[in-house]
Design a protein around this motif. Structure first.
Motif, PDB file in Angstrom:
ATOM      1  N   ILE A  72      17.127   6.288 -12.436  1.00 44.41           N
ATOM      2  CA  ILE A  72      15.932   5.790 -11.665  1.00 44.41           C
ATOM      3  C   ILE A  72      15.800   4.338 -12.081  1.00 44.41           C
ATOM      4  CG2 ILE A  72      13.570   6.008 -11.450  1.00 44.41           C
ATOM      5  CD1 ILE A  72      15.139   7.835  -9.642  1.00 44.41           C
ATOM      6  N   ASN A  73      15.491   3.308 -11.323  1.00 42.61           N
ATOM      7  CA  ASN A  73      14.900   2.053 -11.567  1.00 42.61           C
ATOM      8  C   ASN A  73      13.378   1.904 -11.720  1.00 42.61           C
ATOM      9  OD1 ASN A  73      14.096  -0.421 -11.740  1.00 42.61           O
ATOM     10  ND2 ASN A  73      15.666  -1.289 -10.156  1.00 42.61           N
ATOM     11  N   PHE A  74      12.936   2.306 -12.911  1.00 42.44           N
ATOM     12  CA  PHE A  74      11.217   2.543 -12.973  1.00 42.44           C
ATOM     13  C   PHE A  74      10.539   1.292 -12.567  1.00 42.44           C
ATOM     14  CE2 PHE A  74      13.137   6.042 -15.225  1.00 42.44           C
ATOM     15  CZ  PHE A  74      12.404   7.118 -14.852  1.00 42.44           C
ATOM     16  N   GLU A  75      11.217   0.225 -12.970  1.00 43.53           N
ATOM     17  CA  GLU A  75      10.627  -1.112 -12.854  1.00 43.53           C
ATOM     18  C   GLU A  75      10.573  -1.441 -11.451  1.00 43.53           C
ATOM     19  OE1 GLU A  75      11.208  -6.103 -14.093  1.00 43.53           O
ATOM     20  OE2 GLU A  75      12.365  -4.417 -14.945  1.00 43.53           O
ATOM     21  N   GLY A  76      11.762  -1.322 -10.609  1.00 45.02           N
ATOM     22  CA  GLY A  76      11.615  -1.364  -9.237  1.00 45.02           C
ATOM     23  C   GLY A  76      10.680  -0.547  -8.620  1.00 45.02           C
ATOM     24  N   GLU A  77      10.770   0.634  -9.092  1.00 49.06           N
ATOM     25  CA  GLU A  77       9.725   1.717  -8.213  1.00 49.06           C
ATOM     26  C   GLU A  77       8.356   1.089  -8.576  1.00 49.06           C
ATOM     27  OE1 GLU A  77       8.462   6.245  -7.697  1.00 49.06           O
ATOM     28  OE2 GLU A  77      10.367   5.868  -8.322  1.00 49.06           O
ATOM     29  N   THR A  78       7.804   0.787  -9.712  1.00 52.34           N
ATOM     30  CA  THR A  78       6.573   0.156  -9.856  1.00 52.34           C
ATOM     31  C   THR A  78       6.204  -0.963  -8.870  1.00 52.34           C
ATOM     32  OG1 THR A  78       6.644   0.682 -12.149  1.00 52.34           O
ATOM     33  CG2 THR A  78       5.242  -1.091 -11.711  1.00 52.34           C
ATOM     34  N   LYS A  79       7.223  -1.915  -8.623  1.00 56.68           N
ATOM     35  CA  LYS A  79       6.864  -3.038  -7.865  1.00 56.68           C
ATOM     36  C   LYS A  79       6.774  -2.390  -6.383  1.00 56.68           C
ATOM     37  CE  LYS A  79       9.744  -6.599 -10.276  1.00 56.68           C
ATOM     38  NZ  LYS A  79      10.979  -7.438 -10.395  1.00 56.68           N
ATOM     39  N   ILE A  80       7.516  -1.378  -6.081  1.00 58.69           N
ATOM     40  CA  ILE A  80       7.355  -0.972  -4.710  1.00 58.69           C
ATOM     41  C   ILE A  80       5.898  -0.174  -4.464  1.00 58.69           C
ATOM     42  CG2 ILE A  80       8.152   0.868  -3.081  1.00 58.69           C
ATOM     43  CD1 ILE A  80      10.990   0.186  -4.177  1.00 58.69           C
ATOM     44  N   VAL A  81       5.622   0.734  -5.318  1.00 65.63           N
ATOM     45  CA  VAL A  81       4.246   1.240  -5.401  1.00 65.63           C
ATOM     46  C   VAL A  81       3.109   0.190  -5.340  1.00 65.63           C
ATOM     47  CG1 VAL A  81       2.477   2.720  -6.786  1.00 65.63           C
ATOM     48  CG2 VAL A  81       5.025   3.272  -6.527  1.00 65.63           C
ATOM     49  N   LYS A  82       3.068  -0.822  -6.273  1.00 66.81           N
ATOM     50  CA  LYS A  82       2.178  -1.878  -6.054  1.00 66.81           C
ATOM     51  C   LYS A  82       2.069  -2.607  -4.714  1.00 66.81           C
ATOM     52  CE  LYS A  82       1.846  -2.921 -11.050  1.00 66.81           C
ATOM     53  NZ  LYS A  82       1.844  -3.926 -12.088  1.00 66.81           N
ATOM     54  N   PHE A  83       3.336  -2.736  -4.120  1.00 66.45           N
ATOM     55  CA  PHE A  83       3.286  -3.355  -2.776  1.00 66.45           C
ATOM     56  C   PHE A  83       2.723  -2.273  -1.744  1.00 66.45           C
ATOM     57  CE2 PHE A  83       5.873  -2.723   1.122  1.00 66.45           C
ATOM     58  CZ  PHE A  83       5.460  -3.868   1.772  1.00 66.45           C
ATOM     59  N   VAL A  84       3.140  -0.985  -1.924  1.00 67.47           N
ATOM     60  CA  VAL A  84       2.416  -0.100  -0.912  1.00 67.47           C
ATOM     61  C   VAL A  84       1.025  -0.124  -1.190  1.00 67.47           C
ATOM     62  CG1 VAL A  84       2.452   2.073  -0.015  1.00 67.47           C
ATOM     63  CG2 VAL A  84       4.433   1.106  -0.949  1.00 67.47           C
ATOM     64  N   GLU A  85       0.400  -0.289  -2.330  1.00 71.07           N
ATOM     65  CA  GLU A  85      -1.022  -0.366  -2.626  1.00 71.07           C
ATOM     66  C   GLU A  85      -1.467  -1.579  -1.804  1.00 71.07           C
ATOM     67  OE1 GLU A  85      -1.142   1.069  -7.249  1.00 71.07           O
ATOM     68  OE2 GLU A  85      -1.368  -0.804  -6.809  1.00 71.07           O
ATOM     69  N   GLN A  86      -1.146  -2.853  -2.158  1.00 65.49           N
ATOM     70  CA  GLN A  86      -1.246  -3.982  -1.239  1.00 65.49           C
ATOM     71  C   GLN A  86      -1.606  -3.818   0.235  1.00 65.49           C
ATOM     72  OE1 GLN A  86      -3.017  -6.461  -2.840  1.00 65.49           O
ATOM     73  NE2 GLN A  86      -2.816  -5.003  -4.516  1.00 65.49           N
ATOM     74  N   LEU A  87      -0.258  -3.052   0.739  1.00 71.26           N
ATOM     75  CA  LEU A  87      -0.179  -3.081   2.229  1.00 71.26           C
ATOM     76  C   LEU A  87      -1.327  -2.143   2.686  1.00 71.26           C
ATOM     77  CD1 LEU A  87       1.382  -3.327   4.712  1.00 71.26           C
ATOM     78  CD2 LEU A  87       2.980  -1.271   4.164  1.00 71.26           C
ATOM     79  N   ILE A  88      -1.608  -1.118   2.029  1.00 69.42           N
ATOM     80  CA  ILE A  88      -2.617  -0.218   2.635  1.00 69.42           C
ATOM     81  C   ILE A  88      -4.027  -0.919   2.340  1.00 69.42           C
ATOM     82  CG2 ILE A  88      -4.016   1.998   2.205  1.00 69.42           C
ATOM     83  CD1 ILE A  88      -1.260   3.129   1.263  1.00 69.42           C
ATOM     84  N   GLU A  89      -4.346  -1.843   1.314  1.00 67.27           N
ATOM     85  CA  GLU A  89      -5.427  -2.424   1.264  1.00 67.27           C
ATOM     86  C   GLU A  89      -5.404  -3.417   2.120  1.00 67.27           C
ATOM     87  OE1 GLU A  89      -6.140  -3.699  -2.739  1.00 67.27           O
ATOM     88  OE2 GLU A  89      -7.090  -1.867  -3.159  1.00 67.27           O
ATOM     89  N   THR A  90      -4.446  -4.261   2.559  1.00 65.23           N
ATOM     90  CA  THR A  90      -4.523  -5.123   3.832  1.00 65.23           C
ATOM     91  C   THR A  90      -4.825  -4.511   5.088  1.00 65.23           C
ATOM     92  OG1 THR A  90      -2.774  -6.484   2.460  1.00 65.23           O
ATOM     93  CG2 THR A  90      -2.948  -6.704   4.835  1.00 65.23           C
ATOM     94  N   MET A  91      -4.410  -3.375   5.267  1.00 67.38           N
ATOM     95  CA  MET A  91      -4.787  -2.660   6.565  1.00 67.38           C
ATOM     96  C   MET A  91      -6.341  -2.113   6.549  1.00 67.38           C
ATOM     97  SD  MET A  91      -1.838  -2.848   8.388  1.00 67.38           S
ATOM     98  CE  MET A  91      -1.618  -1.748   9.369  1.00 67.38           C
ATOM     99  N   ASP A  92      -6.885  -2.193   5.677  1.00 64.64           N
ATOM    100  CA  ASP A  92      -8.198  -1.580   5.478  1.00 64.64           C
ATOM    101  C   ASP A  92      -9.111  -2.070   6.404  1.00 64.64           C
ATOM    102  OD1 ASP A  92     -10.221   0.253   3.818  1.00 64.64           O
ATOM    103  OD2 ASP A  92     -11.176  -1.695   3.756  1.00 64.64           O
ATOM    104  N   ASN A  93      -9.121  -3.174   6.742  1.00 58.88           N
ATOM    105  CA  ASN A  93     -10.170  -3.720   7.773  1.00 58.88           C
ATOM    106  C   ASN A  93      -9.598  -4.093   9.041  1.00 58.88           C
ATOM    107  OD1 ASN A  93      -8.395  -5.959   7.253  1.00 58.88           O
ATOM    108  ND2 ASN A  93     -10.090  -7.343   6.554  1.00 58.88           N
ATOM    109  N   LYS A  94      -8.524  -3.516   9.191  1.00 54.61           N
ATOM    110  CA  LYS A  94      -7.623  -3.702  10.816  1.00 54.61           C
ATOM    111  C   LYS A  94      -8.480  -2.667  11.629  1.00 54.61           C
ATOM    112  CE  LYS A  94      -4.899  -6.928   9.115  1.00 54.61           C
ATOM    113  NZ  LYS A  94      -5.025  -8.198   9.345  1.00 54.61           N
ATOM    114  N   GLY A  95      -9.146  -1.869  11.402  1.00 51.77           N
ATOM    115  CA  GLY A  95      -9.551  -0.781  12.467  1.00 51.77           C
ATOM    116  C   GLY A  95      -8.482   0.115  12.669  1.00 51.77           C
ATOM    117  N   ASN A  96      -8.599   0.621  13.704  1.00 52.87           N
ATOM    118  CA  ASN A  96      -7.762   1.959  14.233  1.00 52.87           C
ATOM    119  C   ASN A  96      -6.312   1.115  14.883  1.00 52.87           C
ATOM    120  OD1 ASN A  96      -6.306   4.222  14.862  1.00 52.87           O
ATOM    121  ND2 ASN A  96      -8.267   4.912  16.041  1.00 52.87           N
ATOM    122  N   ILE A  97      -5.290   0.895  14.260  1.00 51.81           N
ATOM    123  CA  ILE A  97      -4.395   0.011  14.479  1.00 51.81           C
ATOM    124  C   ILE A  97      -3.420   0.604  15.859  1.00 51.81           C
ATOM    125  CG2 ILE A  97      -3.822  -0.902  12.414  1.00 51.81           C
ATOM    126  CD1 ILE A  97      -1.515   0.401  11.938  1.00 51.81           C
TER     127      ILE A  97
END
Length: 298
Positions: free
Chosen positions: A255-280
């Motif tokens: 497992i590439n733990f550093e790589g997975e950490t980057k991916i999880v952080k990206f998904v965090e940011q993606l979900i937060e970016t979508m927070d104010n988009k309403g029902n897409i």
């Protein structure tokens, strides 16, 4: 099949005219109820008659054996922000046990560890649950769900989207984490064509942190497909196939733990970016986009 049904087909007969590809096995597994009309695959004499355009009558018969092996459970946690819509973050937690059906391993029975497929995804899902429990982004509720029986044909996720829990949740969009532990050059996002909202949100969430390969089709044989079939925008986060896939050698040491950490952080940011988009808005990927997704796995 969907295109044929939409155009009034009452049945479908598939034939394979490409010598470079094998016919499907006669004994099917991971079969899902995806159409309301009979569908068969013709081989042998039937194939030749169809290819020659010969007019003839045929009798068809099918037998189904349903063997109940065990009872499986989805495992979920819910963050109630009193919002009108809900985001689902999922990853299947089942794997192949000692091998057998679905395994690429040909040796004696051995533990299939599934470190990448899909301990990596369930780990990411749990970390996202911890993160959003403390987040100030409250415009969506959150369901974090470990799906069961994905390897048997998306049974867990299919069961969820057909349940009362899904209907009551008013799901806005879904993120599927499946095999995110082997980041090499790119993280692959399937389903970016399921909503026009994804394009800008992905760019904003990522910045220049990851190299992202976007595939508009939602095809990918994982739990996001159950949501897309229900008209829910969904993105499948994936780091690609490898030689250890569905074998006992899919172990934690790889497992590439550093790589997975980057991916999880990206998904965090993606979900937060979508927070104010309403029902897409949901958009169904085109047939050509679907082919793009299929070609990736060939």
């Amino acid at each position: 099949m969907k295109a044929a049904v939409e155009r009034g087909a009452v049945g479908i007969i598939f034939i394979n005219t490409d010598k470079n590809f094998k016919n499907p096995p006669k004994q099917l597994y991971q079969v899902r109820d995806t159409t309301t009309i009979p569908v068969i695959f013709a081989t042998g004499k039937a194939f030749k008659l169809i290819l020659d355009g010969t007019k003839c009558k045929a009798k068809m018969q099918v037998s189904l054996n349903r063997n109940a092996i065990s009872t499986c459970f989805n495992i979920a946690g819910y963050i109630d922000n009193k919002a009108q819509t809900t985001v689902v973050v999922g990853g299947h937690y089942d794997h192949l046990g000692m091998g057998g059906e679905g395994s690429r391993y040909t040796g004696p029975p051995a533990i299939h560890n599934g470190a990448d497929d899909n301990a990596s995804g369930t780990t990411g899902m749990l970390e996202l649950a911890r993160y959003f429990l403390k987040s100030d982004k409250k415009n969506n509720n959150y369901i974090f769900i470990g799906f069961s029986a994905e390897e048997e044909g998306l049974i867990g996720s299919s069961s969820f989207v057909n349940s009362d829990a899904f209907k009551k949740a008013n799901v806005n969009f879904m993120i599927n984490l499946d095999m995110i532990g082997r980041l090499r050059k790119n993280v692959i996002l399937f389903g970016t064509g399921t909503s026009p909202a994804w394009k800008k949100a992905i760019k904003k969430a990522n910045g220049k942190q990851l190299k992202i390969k976007k595939i508009k089709s939602g095809f990918g044989g994982s739990d996001h497909q159950s949501f897309i079939d229900k008209g829910i925008p969904a993105v499948f986060v994936f780091t690609g196939l490898h030689s250890d896939y569905h074998t006992p050698t899919d172990k934690i040491e790889k497992i590439n733990f550093e790589g997975e950490t980057k991916i999880v952080k990206f998904v965090e940011q993606l979900i937060e970016t979508m927070d104010n988009k309403g029902n897409i808005t949901f958009t169904q990927p085109s047939f050509l986009q679907m082919l793009q997704g299929i070609r990736y796995f060939l």
